[in-house]
Design a protein around this motif. Structure first.
Motif, PDB file in Angstrom:
ATOM      1  N   GLN A   1      30.273  32.218 -13.187  1.00 36.39           N
ATOM      2  CA  GLN A   1      29.160  31.420 -12.666  1.00 36.39           C
ATOM      3  C   GLN A   1      29.002  30.125 -13.471  1.00 36.39           C
ATOM      4  O   GLN A   1      28.859  29.035 -12.913  1.00 36.39           O
ATOM      5  CB  GLN A   1      27.877  32.258 -12.735  1.00 36.39           C
ATOM      6  N   LYS A   2      29.068  30.252 -14.786  1.00 37.62           N
ATOM      7  CA  LYS A   2      28.934  29.080 -15.654  1.00 37.62           C
ATOM      8  C   LYS A   2      30.117  28.135 -15.476  1.00 37.62           C
ATOM      9  O   LYS A   2      29.951  26.906 -15.377  1.00 37.62           O
ATOM     10  CB  LYS A   2      28.838  29.534 -17.118  1.00 37.62           C
ATOM     11  N   MET A   3      31.316  28.680 -15.413  1.00 40.21           N
ATOM     12  CA  MET A   3      32.524  27.876 -15.265  1.00 40.21           C
ATOM     13  C   MET A   3      32.505  27.074 -13.961  1.00 40.21           C
ATOM     14  O   MET A   3      32.877  25.893 -13.922  1.00 40.21           O
ATOM     15  CB  MET A   3      33.764  28.776 -15.296  1.00 40.21           C
TER      16      MET A   3
ATOM     17  N   GLU B   1      28.905  36.287 -15.141  1.00 39.82           N
ATOM     18  CA  GLU B   1      28.128  35.242 -15.823  1.00 39.82           C
ATOM     19  C   GLU B   1      29.034  34.091 -16.260  1.00 39.82           C
ATOM     20  O   GLU B   1      28.684  32.917 -16.094  1.00 39.82           O
ATOM     21  CB  GLU B   1      27.412  35.829 -17.041  1.00 39.82           C
ATOM     22  N   ASP B   2      30.211  34.434 -16.807  1.00 36.18           N
ATOM     23  CA  ASP B   2      31.131  33.398 -17.275  1.00 36.18           C
ATOM     24  C   ASP B   2      31.719  32.604 -16.096  1.00 36.18           C
ATOM     25  O   ASP B   2      31.882  31.383 -16.176  1.00 36.18           O
ATOM     26  CB  ASP B   2      32.258  34.025 -18.098  1.00 36.18           C
TER      27      ASP B   2
ATOM     28  N   SER C   1      25.517  34.737  -7.238  1.00 36.05           N
ATOM     29  CA  SER C   1      26.909  34.894  -7.643  1.00 36.05           C
ATOM     30  C   SER C   1      27.272  36.368  -7.787  1.00 36.05           C
ATOM     31  O   SER C   1      28.382  36.793  -7.431  1.00 36.05           O
ATOM     32  CB  SER C   1      27.169  34.159  -8.969  1.00 36.05           C
TER      33      SER C   1
ATOM     34  N   TYR D   1      39.911  27.871 -17.554  1.00 39.89           N
ATOM     35  CA  TYR D   1      38.625  27.175 -17.498  1.00 39.89           C
ATOM     36  C   TYR D   1      38.687  25.813 -16.789  1.00 39.89           C
ATOM     37  O   TYR D   1      38.511  24.761 -17.414  1.00 39.89           O
ATOM     38  CB  TYR D   1      38.052  26.966 -18.902  1.00 39.89           C
TER      39      TYR D   1
ATOM     40  N   ASP E   1      37.318  22.689 -14.554  1.00 40.85           N
ATOM     41  CA  ASP E   1      35.966  22.123 -14.501  1.00 40.85           C
ATOM     42  C   ASP E   1      35.779  21.117 -13.367  1.00 40.85           C
ATOM     43  O   ASP E   1      34.758  20.454 -13.276  1.00 40.85           O
ATOM     44  CB  ASP E   1      35.586  21.465 -15.828  1.00 40.85           C
TER      45      ASP E   1
ATOM     46  N   GLY F   1      29.846  26.314 -12.247  1.00 36.10           N
ATOM     47  CA  GLY F   1      28.616  25.560 -12.054  1.00 36.10           C
ATOM     48  C   GLY F   1      27.818  26.044 -10.853  1.00 36.10           C
ATOM     49  O   GLY F   1      26.972  25.314 -10.328  1.00 36.10           O
ATOM     50  N   GLY F   2      28.117  27.262 -10.398  1.00 41.18           N
ATOM     51  CA  GLY F   2      27.408  27.811  -9.250  1.00 41.18           C
ATOM     52  C   GLY F   2      27.803  27.189  -7.923  1.00 41.18           C
ATOM     53  O   GLY F   2      27.179  27.465  -6.888  1.00 41.18           O
TER      54      GLY F   2
ATOM     55  N   LEU G   1      22.598  33.036 -10.644  1.00 41.55           N
ATOM     56  CA  LEU G   1      23.370  34.199 -11.089  1.00 41.55           C
ATOM     57  C   LEU G   1      23.263  35.356 -10.105  1.00 41.55           C
ATOM     58  O   LEU G   1      24.254  36.027  -9.815  1.00 41.55           O
ATOM     59  CB  LEU G   1      22.890  34.638 -12.479  1.00 41.55           C
TER      60      LEU G   1
END
Length: 358
Positions: A216-218, A213-214, A198, A246, A248, A220-221, A195
């Motif tokens: 970063q999560k989406m 944060e969102d 990012s 979103y 993936d 996967g870094g 994080l």
């Protein structure tokens, strides 16, 4: 003005252009240096877009006077031909030994076979370590397996004292080439951005922490995914709109970025199609000639296409990544015949001109 200090990375013909802003992966570089104390070969492993090429380039920049690099981008047969790859290596080794550019654009295998032992003698005498950095070996088409064997088994000095190898890709695919019983080797799995990295990456965009944060999560870094997102936001798409879609997978990210391309005018599509289907990177002047436009028009168009970049030092037009090139080629298949005809016309004109000159 600023003095440009010469080092081996500037001699390397296919060294990546340094991005205006990148996240330095110092902790990874420190770890690689430590691993090299007991191993001859390290292979950096990870998903596409994880940052393997970036890490290898940063390692070369950390050791600018002791690294000999190959960054293979398989856009054309020339990019991975043995003669061309040997020339790139020879120019760097010659500069390390003689501290001046090599004058010839042609070498044979015997040249490298005499220069490499000279480099090793210097390494032993001065207690130096030299690093061969090879990126893109896993991208070489499967119908050309001899290239890997040529580099790692026939040409380069695997296992010699004071010589180390940093590769990208799955170490297992090199096992038969780098004899693990003789050459100590180790894989280095590359982890994604955390994080904090990012946040640093998106710092110029002034996004809310929750959005980062969102994102970063989406993503996967994965730096490659984050880079696509950043380009889309810089082009005017909101972070929330991207989060709503979103994606993936890499293709999902590319598909979202491609939506802007769908609205391109015909000239922009042709520029993309020629760049994707051509057998080599084109200079701006080449694209202008192929498409019967002036260079300024071509440059202005390219600057609005996020899939493309202009390599300033070589004045060449390239895709931002090989994945972008493949995706563009698949999306513009309907222009294949037209592009091939344009390229044939240019080749015929060049041949006629050559005969006239002779």
């Amino acid at each position: 003005g600023k003095i440009d200090i010469m080092d081996v990375t500037k001699v390397c013909r296919n060294f990546p252009e340094n991005p205006s802003r990148e996240i330095k992966m110092e902790h990874f570089l420190d770890t690689i240096d430590k691993i090299f104390e007991e191993n001859h070969v390290i292979s950096v492993e990870g998903l596409e877009g994880i940052g393997k090429s970036t890490l290898l380039a940063q390692f070369a920049n950390r050791h600018p006077n002791n690294s000999i690099s190959l960054f293979i981008i398989p856009t054309c047969k020339l990019a991975f031909s043995p003669d061309y790859l040997s020339l790139i290596l020879a120019e760097q080794i010659y500069w390390l030994i003689h501290k001046q550019p090599m004058k010839s654009d042609f070498i044979d295998e015997s040249f490298l076979r005499t220069q490499i032992p000279t480099l090793q003698k210097r390494a032993q005498k001065n207690r130096e370590t030299f690093y061969f950095i090879l990126d893109g070996l896993e991208e070489i088409p499967i119908d050309r397996p001899r290239i890997q064997e040529y580099l790692l088994k026939d040409l380069l000095p695997l296992g010699l004292t004071n010589i180390r190898f940093l590769l990208s890709g799955d170490l297992k695919q090199y096992a038969n080439l780098a004899n693990s019983r003789v050459v100590r080797s180790k894989s280095f799995p590359l982890s994604p951005f955390g994080l904090s990295e990012s946040e640093l990456f998106f710092s110029e965009l002034k996004l809310e922490r929750k959005q980062i944060e969102d994102l970063q999560k989406m993503c996967g870094g994965i730096p490659g995914h984050l880079t696509i997102v950043k380009r889309m936001i810089e082009s005017g798409k909101s972070a929330q709109d991207i989060l709503n879609e979103y994606p993936d997978s890499l293709n999902d990210f590319l598909r979202i970025e491609w939506h802007n391309v769908l609205e391109l005018d015909e000239l922009k599509k042709k520029i993309l199609a020629v760049a994707a289907q051509g057998r080599k990177p084109f200079a701006v002047s080449d694209l202008a000639r192929i498409l019967s436009e002036d260079s300024k028009t071509i440059i202005d168009k390219i600057r609005t296409i996020s899939f493309l970049k202009i390599e300033v030092d070589r004045n060449e037009v390239n895709f931002v990544t090989e994945a972008h090139r493949r995706f563009a080629a698949s999306q513009l298949r309907e222009l294949t015949e037209e592009v091939n005809n344009l390229l044939k016309i240019i080749i015929i004109c060049d041949i006629v001109y050559l005969h006239i000159c002779i």
